[in-house]
Design a protein around this motif. Structure first.
Motif, PDB file in Angstrom:
ATOM      1  N   VAL A   1       8.553   2.453  -5.442  1.00 15.46           N
ATOM      2  CA  VAL A   1       9.113   1.256  -5.399  1.00 15.46           C
ATOM      3  C   VAL A   1      10.262   1.175  -4.714  1.00 15.46           C
ATOM      4  O   VAL A   1      10.853   2.065  -4.271  1.00 15.46           O
ATOM      5  CB  VAL A   1       9.829   1.055  -7.152  1.00 15.46           C
ATOM      6  CG1 VAL A   1      10.747  -0.334  -6.809  1.00 15.46           C
ATOM      7  CG2 VAL A   1       8.650   0.939  -8.098  1.00 15.46           C
ATOM      8  N   VAL A   2      10.483   0.033  -3.781  1.00 17.80           N
ATOM      9  CA  VAL A   2      11.467  -0.023  -2.804  1.00 17.80           C
ATOM     10  C   VAL A   2      12.353  -1.267  -2.931  1.00 17.80           C
ATOM     11  O   VAL A   2      11.829  -2.210  -3.440  1.00 17.80           O
ATOM     12  CB  VAL A   2      11.002  -0.195  -1.443  1.00 17.80           C
ATOM     13  CG1 VAL A   2      11.976  -0.411  -0.349  1.00 17.80           C
ATOM     14  CG2 VAL A   2      10.325   1.318  -0.954  1.00 17.80           C
TER      15      VAL A   2
ATOM     16  N   GLY B   1       4.887   5.289   2.223  1.00 13.65           N
ATOM     17  CA  GLY B   1       5.013   6.758   2.977  1.00 13.65           C
ATOM     18  C   GLY B   1       5.477   6.648   4.293  1.00 13.65           C
ATOM     19  O   GLY B   1       6.291   7.650   4.697  1.00 13.65           O
ATOM     20  N   GLU B   2       4.958   5.779   5.048  1.00 19.80           N
ATOM     21  CA  GLU B   2       5.374   5.454   6.485  1.00 19.80           C
ATOM     22  C   GLU B   2       6.880   5.289   6.883  1.00 19.80           C
ATOM     23  O   GLU B   2       7.691   5.699   7.805  1.00 19.80           O
ATOM     24  CB  GLU B   2       4.592   4.748   7.417  1.00 19.80           C
ATOM     25  CG  GLU B   2       3.154   5.154   7.456  1.00 19.80           C
ATOM     26  CD  GLU B   2       2.304   4.119   8.219  1.00 19.80           C
ATOM     27  OE1 GLU B   2       2.910   3.307   8.800  1.00 19.80           O
ATOM     28  OE2 GLU B   2       1.259   4.120   8.049  1.00 19.80           O
ATOM     29  N   VAL B   3       7.563   4.502   5.918  1.00 20.92           N
ATOM     30  CA  VAL B   3       9.043   3.892   5.807  1.00 20.92           C
ATOM     31  C   VAL B   3       9.818   4.741   4.971  1.00 20.92           C
ATOM     32  O   VAL B   3      11.192   4.646   5.219  1.00 20.92           O
ATOM     33  CB  VAL B   3       8.961   2.553   5.555  1.00 20.92           C
ATOM     34  CG1 VAL B   3       8.004   1.477   6.237  1.00 20.92           C
ATOM     35  CG2 VAL B   3       8.723   2.212   3.980  1.00 20.92           C
TER      36      VAL B   3
ATOM     37  N   GLU C   1       0.750  -1.405  -0.001  1.00 22.74           N
ATOM     38  CA  GLU C   1       0.028  -0.032   0.103  1.00 22.74           C
ATOM     39  C   GLU C   1       0.945   1.238  -0.099  1.00 22.74           C
ATOM     40  O   GLU C   1       1.843   1.281   0.698  1.00 22.74           O
ATOM     41  CB  GLU C   1      -0.990   0.120   1.271  1.00 22.74           C
ATOM     42  CG  GLU C   1      -1.869  -1.357   1.174  1.00 22.74           C
ATOM     43  CD  GLU C   1      -2.924  -0.982   0.135  1.00 22.74           C
ATOM     44  OE1 GLU C   1      -3.223   0.322  -0.232  1.00 22.74           O
ATOM     45  OE2 GLU C   1      -3.150  -2.044  -0.377  1.00 22.74           O
ATOM     46  N   ALA C   2       0.527   2.118  -0.645  1.00 28.56           N
ATOM     47  CA  ALA C   2       1.250   3.582  -0.657  1.00 28.56           C
ATOM     48  C   ALA C   2       1.430   4.150   0.517  1.00 28.56           C
ATOM     49  O   ALA C   2       2.319   4.720   0.941  1.00 28.56           O
ATOM     50  CB  ALA C   2       0.431   4.433  -1.784  1.00 28.56           C
TER      51      ALA C   2
END
Length: 177
Positions: A25-26, A14-16, A9-10
């Motif tokens: 993308v991570v 955003g939290e990380v 989830e976007a």
């Protein structure tokens, strides 16, 4: 090794993320999978503590085909700011310890050294750059065969370490064309 992705989830991204606009993308990687080794031209970074400078120097090394050697006390090249500044170069530039690269050791000093363009170089070269405030300590300068400076006809006192490293790599690359 490439592994299949997973949708996240976007809001969770955003939290990380430490960025104002989180990425879509991570990637997760193992430090042990980063390139290791040396190249004929290496930038040795002595206690360069700013991660932005470390990342920028990785990017410059990538552009000019050099390696990077890191002393203790350098910023972590895998930290978020360094990774961002490297623009992916972290995954292509070989990293080594400060004593691993072979070659003529040249201390890059703000003034008083041989002009970088006049430096006589044959074979492998290890350019040694220090932290911006402290520079290179006497014991490191003594381990270098040469001292070189970048002429600054504009009257500036010194250059940012990342700028100085990029200029030095460009000068070496210009000579070999």
């Amino acid at each position: 090794m490439l592994v299949a992705g997973a949708d996240v989830e976007a809001e969770l991204l955003g939290e990380v993320s430490a960025l104002a606009h989180p990425p879509r993308v991570v990637a997760v990687f193992r430090r042990d999978d980063l390139p290791r080794g040396t190249r004929p031209v290496t930038l040795t970074l002595w206690r360069v503590g700013d991660p932005g400078n470390v990342g920028t120097l990785l990017r410059a090394a990538d552009a000019f085909g050099a390696g990077i050697a890191l002393s203790e006390g350098c910023a972590d090249p895998t930290g978020p700011k360094a990774v961002r500044a490297s623009m992916g170069s972290l995954f292509r530039v070989p990293l080594s310890g400060v004593d691993e690269p072979a070659g003529k050791r040249v201390a890059l000093v703000p003034s008083g050294g041989t002009s970088l363009s006049d430096l006589q170089l044959d074979g492998d070269v290890v350019l040694v750059l220090g932290a911006e405030r402290e520079g290179l300590p006497a014991e490191i300068l003594e381990r270098c065969e040469e001292r070189a400076s970048i002429p600054q006809p504009g009257g500036g006192e010194s250059l940012n370490v990342a700028m100085a490293g990029a200029i030095a790599l460009y000068e070496l690359a210009r000579r070999t064309r």
